[in-house]
Scaffold this active site. Sequence first.
Site, PDB file in Angstrom:
ATOM      1  CG  HIS A  34     -93.547 -99.221   8.634  1.00 23.06           C
ATOM      2  ND1 HIS A  34     -92.680 -98.339   7.025  1.00 23.06           N
ATOM      3  CD2 HIS A  34     -92.187-100.412   7.919  1.00 23.06           C
ATOM      4  CE1 HIS A  34     -91.698 -98.666   6.524  1.00 23.06           C
ATOM      5  NE2 HIS A  34     -91.304-100.120   7.708  1.00 23.06           N
ATOM      6  CG  ASP A  83     -90.574-106.087   5.638  1.00 24.14           C
ATOM      7  OD1 ASP A  83     -91.218-106.874   4.860  1.00 24.14           O
ATOM      8  OD2 ASP A  83     -90.183-105.100   5.328  1.00 24.14           O
ATOM      9  CB  SER A 124     -89.121-102.068  10.191  1.00 21.62           C
ATOM     10  OG  SER A 124     -87.628-102.829   9.293  1.00 21.62           O
ATOM     11  N   GLY A 129     -80.593-113.537   8.651  1.00 23.59           N
ATOM     12  CA  GLY A 129     -81.804-113.312   9.479  1.00 23.59           C
ATOM     13  C   GLY A 129     -82.534-114.457  10.262  1.00 23.59           C
ATOM     14  CG  HIS A 170     -85.486-109.793   6.379  1.00 19.77           C
ATOM     15  ND1 HIS A 170     -85.925-111.171   6.952  1.00 19.77           N
ATOM     16  CD2 HIS A 170     -84.847-110.685   4.930  1.00 19.77           C
ATOM     17  CE1 HIS A 170     -85.763-112.689   6.057  1.00 19.77           C
ATOM     18  NE2 HIS A 170     -84.770-112.626   5.252  1.00 19.77           N
ATOM     19  CD  GLU A 213     -80.344-106.008   4.112  1.00 25.71           C
ATOM     20  OE1 GLU A 213     -81.615-105.161   5.141  1.00 25.71           O
ATOM     21  OE2 GLU A 213     -79.826-105.832   3.430  1.00 25.71           O
TER      22      GLU A 213
HETATM   23  C1  LIG Z   1     -88.245-105.507   2.272  1.00 29.88           C
HETATM   24  S1  LIG Z   1     -87.070-105.339   2.812  1.00 29.88           S
HETATM   25  C2  LIG Z   1     -86.592-104.397   4.864  1.00 29.88           C
HETATM   26  C3  LIG Z   1     -87.358-103.315   4.818  1.00 29.88           C
HETATM   27  C4  LIG Z   1     -86.972-103.033   6.107  1.00 29.88           C
HETATM   28  N1  LIG Z   1     -87.893-104.199   7.076  1.00 29.88           N
HETATM   29  C5  LIG Z   1     -88.486-101.654   6.188  1.00 29.88           C
HETATM   30  O1  LIG Z   1     -89.655-102.009   7.028  1.00 29.88           O
HETATM   31  O2  LIG Z   1     -87.939-100.582   6.180  1.00 29.88           O
HETATM   32  C6  LIG Z   1     -85.733-106.484   2.766  1.00 29.88           C
HETATM   33  C7  LIG Z   1     -84.515-106.909   2.868  1.00 29.88           C
HETATM   34  O3  LIG Z   1     -83.684-108.081   3.321  1.00 29.88           O
HETATM   35  C8  LIG Z   1     -82.913-107.808   3.339  1.00 29.88           C
HETATM   36  N2  LIG Z   1     -82.096-109.051   3.074  1.00 29.88           N
HETATM   37  C9  LIG Z   1     -81.883-110.536   1.861  1.00 29.88           C
HETATM   38  N3  LIG Z   1     -82.458-111.891   2.761  1.00 29.88           N
HETATM   39  C10 LIG Z   1     -81.520-111.542   3.869  1.00 29.88           C
HETATM   40  C11 LIG Z   1     -81.438-112.490   4.608  1.00 29.88           C
HETATM   41  N4  LIG Z   1     -81.166-113.219   3.858  1.00 29.88           N
HETATM   42  N5  LIG Z   1     -81.010-112.247   5.661  1.00 29.88           N
HETATM   43  C12 LIG Z   1     -81.045-110.636   6.100  1.00 29.88           C
HETATM   44  N6  LIG Z   1     -81.698-110.138   5.461  1.00 29.88           N
HETATM   45  C13 LIG Z   1     -81.859-109.904   3.984  1.00 29.88           C
HETATM   46  C14 LIG Z   1     -82.704-107.255   1.829  1.00 29.88           C
HETATM   47  O4  LIG Z   1     -81.945-106.909   1.408  1.00 29.88           O
HETATM   48  C15 LIG Z   1     -83.256-105.680   1.959  1.00 29.88           C
HETATM   49  O5  LIG Z   1     -82.904-105.265   2.889  1.00 29.88           O
END
Ligand SMILES: C[S@@+](CC[C@H](N)C(=O)[O-])C[C@H]1O[C@@H](n2cnc3c(N)ncnc32)[C@H](O)[C@@H]1O
Length: 316
Positions: free
Chosen positions: A30, A194, A127, A174, A53, A145
């Site tokens: 971040h 991410d 994010s 994503g 993500h 998401e």
């Molecule tokens: C590490 S977290 C993201 C945190 C966020 N980027 C942040 O920094 O606040 C990863 C997220 O990706 C989501 N996710 C998993 N597979 C995904 C996909 N194929 N496409 C989009 N989101 C996905 C999960 O549900 C999870 O909420």
Amino acid sequence: MVAVARGYHRGMFSYRHAFHAGNHADVLKHAILVATLRYMAQKETGFTVVDTHAGAGWYRLDGDQARTSGEAESGIFSVLGGPHLPKGQTGMGSLVDDYLAVLREFNPPAKGSSTHGPQALRNYPGSPLITERLLRLQDRAHVFEVHPTDQRLLRGLVAQRDTRRLMTLRVADGFSGVRALLPPPTRRGLVVCDPSYEIKSDYGKVVDMLTDALIRFATGSVLIWHPIVARPEAHDLPRKLKNAASRAGKPWLYTSLRVQSGQSNARGVPVGLSGSGVFMVNPPFVLAPILKESLPHLVKAMGKDEHAGFVLEQGK
Ligand SMILES: C[S@@+](CC[C@H](N)C(=O)[O-])C[C@H]1O[C@@H](n2cnc3c(N)ncnc32)[C@H](O)[C@@H]1O
């Protein structure tokens, strides 16, 4: 109302970022995100952020999930010396100070409390909200998401924001969804990738996403986060990302922050996250010097044993 694009066949996901919000990995990722967006906002032309993500967007550090894991305590609270945000500069460099300035905006002082004292840190933006905070009217964001709970929380959150028209929530994968958004109309943009890496195939998908993004949008910036865990795919990922950027002839920056040695349980299974890395293609030129200034402070604040340290590399 926030625009919602559908199209993902839901699978079973156990990862919830609420348990990890504000941990050492979030601090690194971040702080870099804030520095990158602030740099991009120096030019008048609008830019587009694609967050592949997104997570739920907003977390309570005093909520059950964060308190159960205690990860913020060894992350952002260790940087701050407690659950409060200082008013002024920290002496840890502009990377940290600019990131804390964003956290401060989400944590207004309680009514009646002194405007000179520290502010309690309870709300932690993910994010998408950090991005939203730094968008201007000419900028746009698309956030992906798939988790049913997190996308619902995120949709509710974005819909309440004044800037809701600037951000589109996409309930879709994503990794593949980003393709249709590149290049963005103004040819200025940042892809933030991410994943949770709970599925082994995420490692390969990240490399494929980067390779494809650099074909579609050669001048765009890409920010990829990865965990440092004891598995071959994680170990090989930085090398594969550097190769992908070099093959495209693009400048890259790689930084990692390790807080402790990799730990295993009695059966030799790795536990906990010993560190994480951020790989950037077409990074802002200001990033390397400000990381160099702040990383030693972050290691000192969050490091747990003699294996704590950082890496900072650049190449083309
Ligand atoms: C590490 S977290 C993201 C945190 C966020 N980027 C942040 O920094 O606040 C990863 C997220 O990706 C989501 N996710 C998993 N597979 C995904 C996909 N194929 N496409 C989009 N989101 C996905 C999960 O549900 C999870 O909420």
